[in-house]
Scaffold this motif. Structure first.
Motif, mmCIF file in Angstrom:
data_model
loop_
_atom_site.group_PDB
_atom_site.id
_atom_site.type_symbol
_atom_site.label_atom_id
_atom_site.label_comp_id
_atom_site.label_asym_id
_atom_site.label_seq_id
_atom_site.Cartn_x
_atom_site.Cartn_y
_atom_site.Cartn_z
ATOM 1 N N SER A 115 -14.805 -69.150 -57.517
ATOM 2 C CA SER A 115 -16.031 -69.187 -56.554
ATOM 3 C C SER A 115 -17.211 -68.436 -57.027
ATOM 4 O O SER A 115 -18.153 -68.315 -56.683
ATOM 5 C CB SER A 115 -15.362 -69.161 -55.200
ATOM 6 O OG SER A 115 -14.955 -68.176 -54.836
ATOM 7 N N ARG A 169 -17.336 -73.345 -51.753
ATOM 8 C CA ARG A 169 -17.301 -73.582 -53.458
ATOM 9 C C ARG A 169 -18.900 -73.840 -54.052
ATOM 10 O O ARG A 169 -18.961 -73.688 -54.925
ATOM 11 C CB ARG A 169 -16.649 -75.055 -53.549
ATOM 12 C CG ARG A 169 -15.134 -74.914 -53.323
ATOM 13 C CD ARG A 169 -14.563 -76.380 -53.566
ATOM 14 N NE ARG A 169 -13.001 -76.428 -53.453
ATOM 15 C CZ ARG A 169 -12.182 -77.178 -53.644
ATOM 16 N NH1 ARG A 169 -12.742 -78.471 -53.738
ATOM 17 N NH2 ARG A 169 -10.889 -77.209 -53.526
ATOM 18 N N ALA A 193 -8.070 -68.186 -46.701
ATOM 19 C CA ALA A 193 -7.522 -68.867 -47.693
ATOM 20 C C ALA A 193 -6.132 -69.348 -47.210
ATOM 21 O O ALA A 193 -5.477 -68.738 -46.533
ATOM 22 C CB ALA A 193 -7.482 -67.995 -48.803
ATOM 23 N N ASN A 227 -4.250 -66.333 -54.083
ATOM 24 C CA ASN A 227 -5.671 -66.926 -53.819
ATOM 25 C C ASN A 227 -6.631 -66.431 -54.878
ATOM 26 O O ASN A 227 -7.720 -66.717 -55.161
ATOM 27 C CB ASN A 227 -6.183 -66.109 -52.612
ATOM 28 C CG ASN A 227 -7.378 -66.800 -52.120
ATOM 29 O OD1 ASN A 227 -7.759 -67.785 -52.269
ATOM 30 N ND2 ASN A 227 -8.210 -65.885 -51.588
ATOM 31 N N ASP A 256 -7.911 -62.327 -48.928
ATOM 32 C CA ASP A 256 -7.572 -63.641 -48.199
ATOM 33 C C ASP A 256 -8.850 -64.658 -47.800
ATOM 34 O O ASP A 256 -8.660 -65.534 -46.797
ATOM 35 C CB ASP A 256 -6.499 -63.449 -47.103
ATOM 36 C CG ASP A 256 -7.481 -62.344 -46.046
ATOM 37 O OD1 ASP A 256 -8.201 -62.157 -46.382
ATOM 38 O OD2 ASP A 256 -7.018 -62.264 -44.919
ATOM 39 N N ASP A 257 -9.846 -64.256 -48.308
ATOM 40 C CA ASP A 257 -11.284 -65.042 -47.849
ATOM 41 C C ASP A 257 -11.228 -66.167 -49.087
ATOM 42 O O ASP A 257 -10.737 -66.185 -50.010
ATOM 43 C CB ASP A 257 -12.461 -64.017 -48.285
ATOM 44 C CG ASP A 257 -12.643 -63.155 -47.014
ATOM 45 O OD1 ASP A 257 -12.224 -63.602 -45.886
ATOM 46 O OD2 ASP A 257 -12.947 -62.033 -47.302
ATOM 47 N N ALA A 258 -11.851 -67.569 -48.570
ATOM 48 C CA ALA A 258 -12.298 -68.476 -49.229
ATOM 49 C C ALA A 258 -13.747 -68.806 -49.145
ATOM 50 O O ALA A 258 -14.106 -69.465 -48.327
ATOM 51 C CB ALA A 258 -11.088 -69.660 -48.788
ATOM 52 N N ALA A 261 -8.647 -69.250 -57.189
ATOM 53 C CA ALA A 261 -9.648 -69.775 -56.481
ATOM 54 C C ALA A 261 -10.809 -68.825 -55.884
ATOM 55 O O ALA A 261 -11.904 -69.238 -56.080
ATOM 56 C CB ALA A 261 -9.137 -70.474 -55.257
ATOM 57 N N LEU A 262 -10.354 -67.541 -55.702
ATOM 58 C CA LEU A 262 -11.360 -66.704 -55.503
ATOM 59 C C LEU A 262 -12.314 -66.305 -56.437
ATOM 60 O O LEU A 262 -13.666 -66.147 -56.090
ATOM 61 C CB LEU A 262 -10.657 -65.479 -54.722
ATOM 62 C CG LEU A 262 -11.537 -64.320 -54.300
ATOM 63 C CD1 LEU A 262 -12.558 -64.874 -52.849
ATOM 64 C CD2 LEU A 262 -10.905 -63.121 -53.672
#
Length: 314
Positions: free
Chosen positions: A43, A116, A260, A36, A111-113, A39-40
């Motif tokens: 953002s 965007r 995520a 992750n 594990d956070d998403a 992507a993390l």
């Protein structure tokens, strides 16, 4: 010192790069969810997020290459290697490490998403700046203890039924209203910004967004809520109650965070739910920490505190 010519370390035009003037900071507790990281970080580094300072506690001593790749060219990105601290002590250390200019301080996990569009942090900062007595904003779930009925856990058999993961008993927290993600819709609205917002008694991580100056002044997250390396479950509830105790308020907004999606076979799965015994330990600690609030704030938690919550809504 400094030397002649155009020395002194300044860039073109005699102006230094602004690495220390961040108005916000994000502290990430990294367990082992390496998939992750790209992507993390992408953002968080977007212009829409406000280019915050990013502080990572590498709790597992893994993923160094992934972090260095994601942080390439970022002067406001730092990785701290302090393994097996878990979240409470890691967050406290990163909160002290953050730049003094970063009054808005957010705590998230690996594990956070985040969304965007990057607006979750500026929106939280708006709420804090618009409400001087707002000390904590949660972006996941908020709770109000509107009755005296305690939540009860029934016997559970998880992870293939190899061992009982829990026995019956009270959780020592009120079975009151729950709002936010996968719960009831947030009731109120911040009319100036147009976003959903309401005052609540307690909030769940993550994200948790605080005023850094207040966070440091009231003693940060309570280290007694877990031993090093153990789950810090309910530390967010304790800090919420402490905000009301010190005359601050707690609010809930829609951060639009999601969990995520981890690909099959990826690292970092399980955590405190990796086995029946670890899951039982988690729930036992959860129960103990909830009960501890009544001893820490006698006569205040939860009835007197809830009167303050109701007063803030008016």
């Amino acid at each position: 010192a400094g030397g002649g010519g155009g020395g002194g370390g300044a860039g073109s035009g005699g102006v230094c790069r602004d690495l220390d003037g961040a108005e916000s900071a994000v502290a990430i507790q990294f367990f082992d969810r390496e998939d992750n990281i790209p992507a993390l970080v992408a953002s968080l580094r977007s212009n829409a997020t406000g280019r915050p300072e990013i502080l990572v506690n590498n709790d597992s001593n893994r993923g160094h290459r992934a972090w260095m790749t994601a942080f390439r060219g970022c002067g406001r990105c730092l990785v701290v290697y302090a393994p097996d601290l878990h979240e409470i002590r890691a967050y406290n250390r990163m909160g002290q490490l953050a730049s003094p200019s970063a009054e808005t301080l957010a705590f998230i996990q690996d594990d956070d998403a985040p969304p965007r569009d990057g607006q979750w942090l500026p929106r939280a900062r708006w709420l804090l700046e618009a409400r001087p007595t707002l000390g904590l904003v949660g972006g996941r779930v908020g709770r109000v203890d509107t009755n005296d009925r305690l939540e009860q856990k029934k016997p559970e058999w998880k992870l293939g039924g190899r061992a009982p993961s829990w026995v019956s008993g009270p959780m020592w927290q009120v079975d009151g209203g729950k709002f936010g993600r996968r719960r009831a819709v947030i009731k109120g609205r911040d009319w100036a910004s147009g976003q959903a917002f309401m005052y609540v008694y307690k909030v769940n991580a993550s994200p948790l967004v605080v005023r850094r100056s207040v966070f440091l002044r009231v003693g940060m997250f309570h280290p007694g809520y877990s031993c090093p390396g153990d789950s810090g479950i309910s530390f967010d509830f304790e800090y919420s109650v402490r905000m009301w105790w010190h005359g601050y308020q707690v609010g809930l907004y829609n951060s639009q965070f999601k969990d995520a999606k981890m690909p099959p076979g990826s690292k970092g799965k399980g955590g405190t739910m990796r086995s029946s015994s670890s899951y039982r330990t988690r729930l036992e600690q959860w129960r103990r920490n909830n009960l501890r609030l009544y001893y820490m704030y006698p006569g205040f938690h939860h009835k007197r505190a809830m009167a303050l919550v109701k007063g803030a809504v008016r």
